[in-house]
Motif scaffolding. Structure first.
Motif, PDB file in Angstrom:
ATOM      1  N   GLN A  47      -5.798   0.592   3.900  1.00 10.47           N
ATOM      2  CA  GLN A  47      -5.478   1.013   5.151  1.00 10.47           C
ATOM      3  C   GLN A  47      -5.628   2.607   5.536  1.00 10.47           C
ATOM      4  O   GLN A  47      -4.751   3.294   5.120  1.00 10.47           O
ATOM      5  N   ASN A  48      -6.862   2.835   6.018  1.00  8.93           N
ATOM      6  CA  ASN A  48      -7.037   4.377   6.284  1.00  8.93           C
ATOM      7  C   ASN A  48      -7.633   4.371   7.588  1.00  8.93           C
ATOM      8  O   ASN A  48      -7.947   3.700   8.376  1.00  8.93           O
TER       9      ASN A  48
ATOM     10  N   GLU B 221     -11.984  -1.409  12.715  1.00  5.94           N
ATOM     11  CA  GLU B 221     -11.297  -2.466  13.374  1.00  5.94           C
ATOM     12  C   GLU B 221     -11.386  -2.380  15.135  1.00  5.94           C
ATOM     13  O   GLU B 221     -11.718  -3.383  15.699  1.00  5.94           O
TER      14      GLU B 221
ATOM     15  N   ALA C 189       0.830  -1.075   0.036  1.00  2.00           N
ATOM     16  CA  ALA C 189      -0.048  -0.060  -0.221  1.00  2.00           C
ATOM     17  C   ALA C 189       0.653   1.201   0.055  1.00  2.00           C
ATOM     18  O   ALA C 189       0.569   2.284  -0.656  1.00  2.00           O
TER      19      ALA C 189
ATOM     20  N   THR D  36     -10.883   2.216   8.256  1.00  2.00           N
ATOM     21  CA  THR D  36     -10.955   0.751   8.443  1.00  2.00           C
ATOM     22  C   THR D  36     -10.158   0.751   9.805  1.00  2.00           C
ATOM     23  O   THR D  36     -10.504  -0.208  10.601  1.00  2.00           O
ATOM     24  N   ASP D  37      -9.526   1.771  10.312  1.00  2.00           N
ATOM     25  CA  ASP D  37      -8.965   1.398  11.652  1.00  2.00           C
ATOM     26  C   ASP D  37     -10.125   1.433  12.738  1.00  2.00           C
ATOM     27  O   ASP D  37     -10.135   0.759  13.736  1.00  2.00           O
TER      28      ASP D  37
ATOM     29  N   GLU E 117      -9.265  -7.767   5.684  1.00  9.65           N
ATOM     30  CA  GLU E 117      -7.979  -8.186   5.700  1.00  9.65           C
ATOM     31  C   GLU E 117      -7.556  -8.313   4.385  1.00  9.65           C
ATOM     32  O   GLU E 117      -5.932  -7.855   4.440  1.00  9.65           O
TER      33      GLU E 117
ATOM     34  N   LYS F 280      -4.388 -13.904   8.548  1.00  9.32           N
ATOM     35  CA  LYS F 280      -3.158 -13.209   8.656  1.00  9.32           C
ATOM     36  C   LYS F 280      -1.891 -14.256   8.698  1.00  9.32           C
ATOM     37  O   LYS F 280      -0.781 -14.122   8.478  1.00  9.32           O
TER      38      LYS F 280
END
Lengths: 265, 449
Positions: free
Chosen positions: B258-259, B266, A71, B262-263, B253, B323
């Motif tokens: 990833q920002n 989570e 990313a 989404t954090d 996943e 993961k």
């Protein structure tokens, strides 16, 4: 189509397969690759050498857009495969990766049978119309990777059950099965013993007959043995690129000389 | 670097390797101490487990056995089939009360016929030794087989809870003297009957198959409706939580950028896993029953509430399983030109499957044992009718195993203590089975790479 990209060069009649111009790679704030210009020739083995962290693997991963999966990574500049910009909006990395195969540092066969490992690429790309054709592709690829004789009687056994060297050759067979035009190898022998390394190196020499091979290696002896062209990277810069013999015997740049004589790295 | 190493080379200390210096001794002692703490902790938990199991099994094992009394009686057609046409619909108009009277009349007679003295004990008292449920069972049997009418039949009738308790050792002569529900004379008669083989204890399938029974007839109370209700809820949870949870985890996943957003999601999922279950019950009451208008006490509502509760567990364990799949497998698949989705579905998901299944089954097990939210959505109601087959049955009133345990413990009759412990044993057996299934699936799907 883009004939202006084709340039005459030193190594015989070989055509430029991949041409990279002013390539920059950033990992977040880190400037990992700076202004790299390189022309990779068809049916030639090109070695990328340089100390750890110099960006040679990063640059290699730009060539089939594997960096897309990270990313934080950002690629600028132009990389063209047969004159077509691979970072063009219209390019689907999936099609690109079928043309530009990759072999990784650590052998990473799928936890499936040897047959399924090799057949996976042709299956998802629809390269075989029936079972017989698929069988033929699998056999051709395994022969191409010099694994057929060892594997022909155990095609249904798991690929993870092979030895390290065999696994790496299986990965090469898997990459070859999609009939790529360029094969990228990221330190393919670093996890192998000298005998397996020798086999893979022999294999690289054969693969060169069909397509262009780009290999990242830590071993200068290996680069000298297998490649025709060598590029030396240092701290994200392409320091020197030329005929392998020239790089190792009369390097132009003092940093290249230091590296090949073991003073940096 | 090399210079520094050369300077730091230690001079020979002159100590023998055969004797321990103080530092090593202390280090070894603290290691032994730590191992001891661990062993003590293990022993404590084993002791707690053993105590729990002994108490539950000690109290509950007897719930799986039940005492029955043998009666020989003639089924009088004039009484039980006044129309005389053996039509079950017409016969259904005859109430349980009339069967009860018939049985009470026949019981002393059949005892005397077997040569058992009934001196000093009234016929009413003898009749009271049978369960209030026994006439209903006789009626059901006659209605299912009208040809029995007019014949002299042998019938094993459920004995009263106190008589059952006496046979199992819960009720004694001394306690009977103080008890208004049972007299020592009845217990002595029970002894005589047992010697003559007219009173026997059999394995109690009815405990597992019968619905709940009222306060006055603990001997007839069973877990049938609760088991069906729990099973329906588990089905709903499985079919909702597994796909939703796995899809959410795969997206988060493998695909989600990833920002901050989404954090935030989570963090919220992790927090959701820690929300007290009763809060989900209130939510179910407010949203599913009051707002959406779903029926109270129904497995559908319970299932939905438990789905909400189980989702975070499934998402967290599925994400952990995803993961744990080595990145080299993803690279390999992407490297031969697989798309992101092909990579996930052909390679990552199969490798993560054991972890996903284990997490799901453990989530289900947790949901199976959950009580608090079910109390709030009315699953605590007294339900005697079995819900019908799915999917209609999801909307019928039902009970649930843990709620049934709670229900039994709130009742006065001491016979319900045994039932409650018996229900706990059934619940534990189900949980054990689910955990064994989880272990089996993990072993079966586990692959090396």
């Amino acid at each position: 189509m883009y004939d202006m990209n084709r340039v005459e060069n030193a190594v015989g009649q070989d055509e430029i397969k991949i041409s990279a111009r002013k390539v920059q790679v950033y990992y977040g704030d880190t400037h990992a690759i700076k202004d790299v210009d390189v022309d990779i020739l068809d049916k030639t083995v090109t070695a990328f050498i340089g100390p750890s962290g110099c960006g040679k693997s990063t640059f290699l991963r730009c060539l089939n857009r594997m960096n897309d999966t990270i990313a934080a990574a950002r690629v600028e500049g132009k990389i063209a495969l047969d004159g077509e910009d691979i970072y063009d909006r219209r390019v689907d990395p999936v099609q690109l990766r079928a043309k530009v195969g990759m072999v990784f540092q650590k052998p990473n066969p799928f936890p499936k049978s040897i047959y399924d490992n090799v057949a996976y690429g042709p299956r998802i790309h629809g390269l075989a119309r029936n079972k017989a054709e698929l069988d033929e592709i699998v056999e051709r690829s395994l022969r191409g990777a010099a694994l057929w004789n060892e594997a022909k009687d155990r095609l249904q056994e798991p690929g993870t059950g092979l030895s390290g060297g065999q696994q790496q050759r299986l990965c090469i067979a898997r990459a070859v099965a999609t009939s790529p035009e360029v094969l990228l190898m990221d330190e393919p022998c670093s996890a192998l013993d000298p005998i397996a390394t020798g086999q893979v190196e022999e294999l690289i020499e054969q693969l060169r007959q069909q397509f262009s091979v780009v290999i990242v290696t830590h071993s200068m002896q290996q680069a000298a043995r297998v490649s025709q062209k060598t590029a030396f990277f240092h701290l994200g810069n392409l320091v020197e690129y030329g005929e392998t013999d020239d790089i190792f015997t009369k390097p132009k740049d003092s940093r290249t000389e230091s590296y090949i004589s073991g003073r940096i790295g | 670097m090399t210079d520094a190493t050369a300077q730091n080379t230690p001079a020979p200390s002159g100590k023998s390797l055969l004797s321990l210096d103080q530092r090593t001794r202390r280090r070894n002692a603290s290691e032994r101490r730590f191992r001891l703490y661990g062993a003590v902790a293990i022993c404590l938990s084993i002791a707690a487990l053993v105590m729990l199991l002994t108490s539950v099994i000690g109290n509950g094992a007897s719930a799986f056995f039940q005492t029955y009394a043998k009666i020989e009686l003639t089924l009088d057609p004039a009484e039980l089939d006044p129309e005389g046409n053996r039509n079950p619909d017409e016969m259904g108009k005859v109430t349980t009360l009339r069967y009860g009277n018939l049985m009470k009349a026949a019981f002393p007679a059949s005892l005397q016929a077997a040569g058992i003295s009934t001196e000093g004990i009234s016929d009413t008292e003898i009749g009271d030794m049978l369960s209030k449920e026994a006439p209903a069972q006789l009626r059901d049997r006659v209605l299912s087989d009208p040809d029995m009418l007019g014949e002299s039949v042998e019938f094993w009738a459920l004995a009263n809870g106190r008589i059952d308790g006496y046979i199992k050792g819960r009720v004694s002569m001394a306690s009977a003297e103080r008890d208004s529900n049972v007299s020592p004379a009845q217990l002595q008669l029970a002894d005589r009957m047992r010697e003559a083989g007219l009173l026997t204890t059999r394995f109690n399938w009815d405990f597992i198959t019968f619905p709940d029974a009222s306060e006055l007839r603990p001997e007839a109370a069973g877990l049938g409706v609760a088991i069906v209700g729990s099973a329906y809820m588990m089905l709903i949870v499985l079919f909702l939580a597994l796909p939703i949870g796995v899809a959410a985890s795969i997206y988060l996943e493998e695909f989600a950028p990833q920002n901050r957003f989404t954090d935030l999601i989570e963090v919220n999922i992790s927090n959701l896993a820690a929300v007290p279950s009763i809060v989900f019950g209130i939510l179910g009451l407010a949203v599913f029953i009051n707002y959406a208008g779903l029926p109270a006490s129904a497995p559908i509502v319970g299932g939905l509430v438990l789905t909400l509760m189980t989702l975070p567990t499934i998402i967290i364990s599925t994400r952990a399983a995803l993961k744990a799949v080595p990145p080299s497998i993803r690279s390999a698949a992407l490297g031969v030109g697989a798309s992101k989705m092909q990579t996930v579905f052909h390679h990552v998901l199969p490798l993560a499957m054991p972890g996903i299944l284990t997490g799901t089954i453990l989530g289900l097990a947790q949901a199976l044992g959950e009580t608090a939210p079910l109390l709030l959505i009315g699953m605590v109601a007294f339900v005697r009718d079995y819900p019908s087959w799915p999917i209609d049955g999801f909307f019928d009133p039902a009970s649930a195993l843990p709620v049934q345990v709670y229900n039994f413990t709130t009742r006065g009759d001491p016979a319900f203590v045994e039932r409650a412990s018996g229900a706990i044993i059934v619940l534990l057996v189900f949980l054990l089975c689910m955990n064994l299934l989880a272990i089996y699936l993990r072993r079966k799907f586990e692959r090396r790479w």
